[in-house]
Design an enzyme around this catalytic site. Structure first.
Site, PDB file in Angstrom:
ATOM      1  CG  HIS A 144      36.787  51.804  40.934  1.00 37.57           C
ATOM      2  ND1 HIS A 144      37.824  51.241  40.212  1.00 37.57           N
ATOM      3  CD2 HIS A 144      36.255  50.794  41.667  1.00 37.57           C
ATOM      4  CE1 HIS A 144      37.905  49.957  40.489  1.00 37.57           C
ATOM      5  NE2 HIS A 144      36.974  49.653  41.370  1.00 37.57           N
ATOM      6  NE  ARG A 145      40.281  49.219  42.714  1.00 33.89           N
ATOM      7  CZ  ARG A 145      40.826  48.288  41.940  1.00 33.89           C
ATOM      8  NH1 ARG A 145      42.075  48.450  41.513  1.00 33.89           N
ATOM      9  NH2 ARG A 145      40.159  47.217  41.582  1.00 33.89           N
ATOM     10  CD  GLU A 168      35.635  50.732  45.609  1.00 35.20           C
ATOM     11  OE1 GLU A 168      35.732  49.535  45.942  1.00 35.20           O
ATOM     12  OE2 GLU A 168      36.559  51.355  45.044  1.00 35.20           O
ATOM     13  CG  ASP A 185      39.044  48.208  47.431  1.00 35.46           C
ATOM     14  OD1 ASP A 185      38.021  47.566  47.193  1.00 35.46           O
ATOM     15  OD2 ASP A 185      39.564  49.003  46.615  1.00 35.46           O
ATOM     16  CG  HIS A 194      41.684  46.242  44.692  1.00 36.75           C
ATOM     17  ND1 HIS A 194      42.254  45.212  43.949  1.00 36.75           N
ATOM     18  CD2 HIS A 194      40.345  46.113  44.538  1.00 36.75           C
ATOM     19  CE1 HIS A 194      41.292  44.518  43.383  1.00 36.75           C
ATOM     20  NE2 HIS A 194      40.127  45.028  43.718  1.00 36.75           N
ATOM     21  CD  GLU A 206      34.866  45.460  47.270  1.00 32.43           C
ATOM     22  OE1 GLU A 206      35.219  44.305  46.951  1.00 32.43           O
ATOM     23  OE2 GLU A 206      34.713  46.388  46.453  1.00 32.43           O
ATOM     24  CE  LYS A 253      39.565  43.445  47.495  1.00 31.37           C
ATOM     25  NZ  LYS A 253      38.969  43.118  46.175  1.00 31.37           N
ATOM     26  CG  ASP A 278      39.199  53.311  37.258  1.00 30.23           C
ATOM     27  OD1 ASP A 278      38.868  53.036  38.423  1.00 30.23           O
ATOM     28  OD2 ASP A 278      39.458  52.443  36.408  1.00 30.23           O
TER      29      ASP A 278
END
Length: 237
Positions: free
Chosen positions: A6-7, A33, A35, A48, A108, A110, A229
Site C-alpha cells: 500500500h503506497r 499500489e 496514487d 496520496h 489509483e 485520485k 503497509d
C-alpha cells in the site's frame, strides 16, 4: 491471497516514493499500489493527499505546484537518506522502476476530490508507452473516471474503490464494467460479501490490512488480495 504494498512498503519507507516501491520489490510483494494526481503543468505525480502538507515540507495543493517545484520539497517522514528516493516522484519515474520487476501495479486515480482534467488519458498513454497494460489495474473512487477509462479504450482490469456500505452493488459494478472491487476492511463484517462478489465474477482486494488477525480473517474469507503497509520479506507475511 495476494499481498499488495500500500503506497509501497510504506511502514518502512516514506509512502509513495521510489524508496517505498524499491523496498516493496525487494520484499517480494505480489503487487504495489500507488496514487496519481496532476501538477499545475499537467504532469502525473505519485502522491496520496491532495495537499503536500502531511508528507513533505511545503504547503498547498498538489495542483498548485509544477513538477519542478514539487520535487524540491523534502520528505517529512523518515527524511534521512537519499533525497532523490524520498521526493515526490513522477508517474514516469515509478513506472520505469516497476517495469524492471514482476509486480502487478495498481494505479489509483485520485480525482474524486479534485477533478483533474485529462488525467485518464495521461495515465493510459504512459502505461501504453511502457507496455505495462497486462500488469496494471486502474482504480478510483471516482466511478465516472472508470467509465472514461473504458471510453478511451482501456481493455485491462478496472477496480471500483468504495466505502463498502453498498447494498447489493453487483448490478451496478457490472454496468461499470469493472473486474474487481476494492472495499475497506470493515466490509468483512458484511455477511457473505466476499462470497457474493466472487459469485458475481469480481475479485475482492481489501484495504488497509495491517494486523495479523485481520489478515487471517481475509484469508479465511477467501479475499483475493490485501493492501498493506507492513510488507515483509517472504515467507514471513
Amino acid at each position: 491471497m495476494e499481498i499488495w504494498a500500500h503506497r509501497g512498503a510504506s511502514a518502512r519507507q516514506p509512502e509513495n516514493t521510489i524508496a517505498a516501491f524499491t523496498a516493496a520489490m525487494e520484499a517480494g510483494a505480489d503487487g504495489v499500489e500507488l496514487d496519481v494526481q496532476l501538477t499545475s503543468d499537467g504532469v502525473p505525480v505519485v502522491i496520496h493527499d491532495e495537499t503536500v502538507d502531511r508528507t513533505h515540507d511545503g504547503t498547498g495543493g498538489v495542483s498548485g505546484f509544477t513538477l519542478a517545484q514539487l520535487q524540491k520539497l523534502r520528505s517529512l517522514i523518515k527524511p534521512k537518506g537519499d533525497p532523490m528516493a524520498t521526493r515526490i516522484p513522477s508517474l514516469v519515474e515509478v513506472l520505469d522502476l516497476l517495469a524492471s520487476g514482476g509486480q502487478q501495479i495498481n494505479i489509483e486515480l485520485k480525482n474524486s476530490v479534485k477533478p483533474y482534467k485529462g488525467l485518464e488519458k495521461k495515465v493510459l498513454d504512459l502505461v501504453a508507452e511502457r507496455k505495462l497494460g497486462d500488469r496494471v489495474v486502474l482504480s478510483s473512487f471516482n466511478h465516472y473516471s472508470l467509465q472514461r477509462l473504458r471510453e478511451r479504450g482501456w481493455t485491462g482490469e478496472l477496480a471500483a474503490v468504495h466505502d463498502g456500505m453498498l447494498r447489493e452493488p453487483w448490478r451496478y459494478f457490472r454496468e461499470l464494467d469493472v473486474q474487481a472491487v476494492h472495499p475497506p476492511r470493515h466490509v468483512l463484517m458484511v455477511p457473505g460479501f466476499v462470497t457474493r462478489a466472487h459469485r458475481a465474477g469480481f475479485k475482492v482486494r481489501v484495504w488497509t490490512v495491517n494486523k495479523a488477525t485481520h489478515r487471517q480473517r481475509c484469508e479465511r474469507l477467501g479475499v483475493d488480495g490485501i493492501f498493506t503497509d507492513l510488507v515483509k520479506a517472504r515467507p514471513n507475511w
